[in-house]
Structures are given as structure tokens and as C-alpha cells.
Design a protein around this motif. Structure first.
Motif, PDB file in Angstrom:
ATOM      1  N   GLY A  69       0.825  -1.201   0.000  1.00 21.27           N
ATOM      2  CA  GLY A  69       0.000   0.000   0.000  1.00 21.27           C
ATOM      3  C   GLY A  69       0.864   1.257   0.000  1.00 21.27           C
ATOM      4  O   GLY A  69       1.853   1.347  -0.737  1.00 21.27           O
ATOM      5  N   ALA A  70       0.498   2.229   0.827  1.00 20.57           N
ATOM      6  CA  ALA A  70       1.213   3.511   0.874  1.00 20.57           C
ATOM      7  C   ALA A  70       2.674   3.347   1.296  1.00 20.57           C
ATOM      8  O   ALA A  70       3.502   4.240   1.066  1.00 20.57           O
ATOM      9  CB  ALA A  70       0.501   4.456   1.833  1.00 20.57           C
ATOM     10  N   ALA A 128      -4.049  10.065  -1.296  1.00 23.81           N
ATOM     11  CA  ALA A 128      -4.870   9.046  -1.953  1.00 23.81           C
ATOM     12  C   ALA A 128      -6.347   9.375  -1.837  1.00 23.81           C
ATOM     13  O   ALA A 128      -6.827   9.757  -0.772  1.00 23.81           O
ATOM     14  CB  ALA A 128      -4.578   7.683  -1.335  1.00 23.81           C
ATOM     15  N   THR A 188      -7.993   3.881  -3.529  1.00 26.45           N
ATOM     16  CA  THR A 188      -6.896   2.955  -3.851  1.00 26.45           C
ATOM     17  C   THR A 188      -7.356   1.763  -4.695  1.00 26.45           C
ATOM     18  O   THR A 188      -6.540   0.898  -5.021  1.00 26.45           O
ATOM     19  CB  THR A 188      -6.214   2.433  -2.565  1.00 26.45           C
ATOM     20  OG1 THR A 188      -7.186   1.688  -1.823  1.00 26.45           O
ATOM     21  CG2 THR A 188      -5.647   3.548  -1.732  1.00 26.45           C
ATOM     22  N   ALA A 208      -5.149  -0.134  -7.436  1.00 31.48           N
ATOM     23  CA  ALA A 208      -3.720   0.220  -7.301  1.00 31.48           C
ATOM     24  C   ALA A 208      -2.836  -0.988  -7.587  1.00 31.48           C
ATOM     25  O   ALA A 208      -1.835  -0.898  -8.312  1.00 31.48           O
ATOM     26  CB  ALA A 208      -3.440   0.756  -5.893  1.00 31.48           C
ATOM     27  N   VAL A 213      -4.067   6.059  -7.479  1.00 28.24           N
ATOM     28  CA  VAL A 213      -4.767   6.277  -6.204  1.00 28.24           C
ATOM     29  C   VAL A 213      -5.196   7.736  -6.007  1.00 28.24           C
ATOM     30  O   VAL A 213      -5.989   8.034  -5.124  1.00 28.24           O
ATOM     31  CB  VAL A 213      -3.945   5.808  -4.968  1.00 28.24           C
ATOM     32  CG1 VAL A 213      -3.547   4.356  -5.101  1.00 28.24           C
ATOM     33  CG2 VAL A 213      -2.742   6.697  -4.704  1.00 28.24           C
TER      34      VAL A 213
END
Ligand code: ATP
Length: 296
Positions: A214-215, A237, A240, A243, A276
Motif C-alpha cells: 500500500g502507501a 490518496a 486505492t 492500485a 490512487v
């Protein structure tokens, strides 16, 4: 141009937006309804095509109106749909309820995706002609195994997104070059919650693993080397969704162009970070020019 074959699903996402999801037996009045082309296979195909790949989609849609819309959407993105068969019956659908907290509940009905149990000579030839084969687990496993085996026997690089996560047989893993799970899938497959530990376990079965975080970015690990954490660009974001599929589609293009792993990951991370920042899945996937302008 990197030639990419995608063996995977095509679904119409039917999304109901509501303040609150209904309890069992309850009916609520929602706010909005949207139909959005999706399916992990189709999403990866669109992402790869927009990132600059020459993409062939292998799979099936139904003979309903959704099937025609899904095919049109892929063609509009520049994806070759000659091997996207039209099967009798409904297309795959995902029935999604999104509440105001952003939580969702999803029922997926495979529809036409479920008839893709084996591959014909045309599909095998398309795989052999590609440089990379992208697969996920939304088609029957028998077809995925056959595709992976065919690719490997022709020296075509295979990339598997193990989603929806399920135990993976050796007859599949033996033919996978690169496994790209997200953090949850990596933990499920390895029994290890910590990504470094999960990667070490997964490397016993495949030569290369990328765990998307993720991030936080992603963890790249190859047999015989130390796992390396690649940070994601810091962005704000909005949505998401998609993504992971954007990341894999762009990564495949970059790897097929012979970019070194670090550069390919930078390209994929830029593509996913751009995705995102906009709402939607396939609609928010960036074009090559946007990725190149952004990638370091
Ligand atoms: P999804 O199911 O939402 O499509 P996923 O669970 O398959 O995603 P993630 O690990 O959430 O996959 O994200 C994939 C990649 O997308 C990450 O490795 C990262 O490069 C990028 N990404 C995801 N979320 C963010 C974010 N908030 N900021 C920047 N990049 C992000």
C-alpha cells in the motif's frame, strides 16, 4: 513494445452507494448506482496497455449487454480482444455495496469467467508469442495452471497475482517466475505476518517475490539476495481501488522493456501512485506519458 498476454477475469462491477449497508433481512434505500468495468485480469490488461504494452486479453465475457460493454472498454484501451471469447450466459459480475465509511461488501459471480477451464491452440500460441504472461486467480485454476505451464515451456516470463488468495498447488508455483501478493495475501500464503519473513518463505517456491505494501511501497525479494524495500511516492490518496493491478500492469511493461528491477519498480510505483489520486479503478489508470513525467 512489450508484448503481454493477460490470462484473467473480466467482470462488470455493479456498485451501490448507501449511507449504511443493510442488516440481514433489511432493505435500505441507497443514494447512487454505478456500473464499472472491472475484473483483475481486465484491469491489469488496461493498466499494461495504458503503460505502453501491446496487450492480448485471454478469457471470456457473457453474451449479455455487459459482455459487449466489457469488450468495448478493453478495445477502447487498445487491448486485443480476439481471444476474449463470448460464452453463452451472463458475464462475470461483482455486486458491491459501499457505505459512507468507505467500507464495502462484495459478492462476485464468475459467470463467463467460470467457463474458462482449459486453453485452446489460439490461446497457447498467443502466450508463446508474448514476452510476459500475467495471471490472477479469478479464472478456474486448471486454466491458470495450463497457461503458466505453456508460458514457461516457451521461455515466456510468468507473473502471478495470487488474488483471491487460496492455497497454491506446486503444479502452478513451479511455473511462476514472479509472485506479486499484497501484504494480506503474502501473510495468508506464507503463514508469516511480517513481509520480510513472508518473502523468505515464498522464495522457497518461486524465484522472485514482490509484496505490495500500500502507501508503504513494496518489498522486492529474489533468491540469493537481501529483500529491498522500495518506498511509494507520497501522494494524497483518494481511492486505492485498482492500485495493485495498475502496479502489476506497469511493472510488466517495464520489465519487458528490459529495465533493471529498481527502474521497473519506480515506473510501477509511479503508475500506482497516479491511480490512487483519482476515483475508480480502470478509469484512474495512468497513460505512459503521465507515468514517464512522474517516474524518477
Ligand atoms: P487494491 O486491491 O486496492 O488494488 P492491493 O491491495 O492489491 O490494491 P496495495 O499493496 O494496496 O495493493 O497497493 C499496490 C501498490 O500501489 C503499492 O505497492 C504502492 O506502490 C501503490 N499504492 C497503494 N496505495 C498507495 C498510496 N496511498 N500512496 C502511494 N502509493 C500507493
Amino acid at each position: 513494445m512489450t508484448r503481454i498476454a493477460v490470462l484473467g477475469s473480466t467482470n462488470m462491477d455493479l456498485v451501490a452507494y448507501t449511507a449504511r449497508a443493510p442488516e440481514r433481512g433489511e432493505t435500505v434505500t441507497g443514494r447512487e448506482f454505478r456500473t464499472v468495468p472491472g475484473g483483475k485480469g481486465a484491469n491489469q490488461a488496461v493498466a499494461a496497455a495504458r503503460a505502453g504494452g501491446e496487450v492480448t486479453m485471454i478469457g471470456a465475457v457473457g453474451d449479455d449487454a455487459y459482455g459487449a460493454q466489457l469488450r468495448d472498454g478493453l478495445e477502447h484501451a487498445g487491448v486485443d480482444t480476439d481471444l476474449l471469447h463470448t460464452a453463452e450466459g451472463p458475464s462475470g459480475t461483482a455486486h458491491i455495496v459501499v457505505d459512507d465509511s468507505g467500507s464495502n461488501a462484495i459478492v462476485v459471480i464468475p459467470g463467463a469467467n467460470g467457463v474458462v477451464t482449459a486453453l485452446g491452440p489460439g490461446e497457447i500460441a498467443a502466450i508463446a508469442a508474448a514476452e510476459l504472461l500475467l495471471m490472477q486467480l479469478e479464472l478456474p485454476l486448471s486454466a491458470v495452471v495450463e497457461g503458466a505451464r505453456a508460458a514457461r515451456s516457451q521461455g515466456v516470463r510468468t507473473i502471478l497475482t495470487p488474488s483471491p488468495v487460496q492455497p497454491l498447488p506446486d503444479e502452478l508455483l513451479d511455473h511462476i517466475d514472479l509472485l506479486v501478493p499484497n501484504e494480506y495475501e503474502a501473510a495468508e500464503l506464507s503463514g508469516q505476518a511480517e513481509p520480510h519473513a513472508a518473502a523468505q518463505i515464498l522464495l522457497r517456491q518461486v524465484p522472485e517475490v514482490i509484496i505490495t505494501l500500500g502507501a508503504k511501497g513494496c518489498l522486492y525479494a529474489a533468491r540469493g539476495g537481501e529483500p529491498v524495500l522500495f518506498a511509494a511516492p507520497e501522494v494524497s490518496a483518494v481511492d486505492t481501488t485498482g492500485a495493485g493491478d495498475t502496479f502489476v500492469g506497469a511493472l510488466a511493461v517495464a520489465l519487458g522493456e528490459g529495465r533493471p528491477v529498481a527502474k521497473a519498480l519506480a515506473f510501477a510505483s509511479s503508475a500506482a501512485a497516479l491511480c490512487v489520486q483519482k476515483p475508480g479503478a480502470s478509469t484512474s489508470m495512468p497513460y505512459r506519458s503521465e507515468i514517464e513525467a512522474d517516474a524518477v
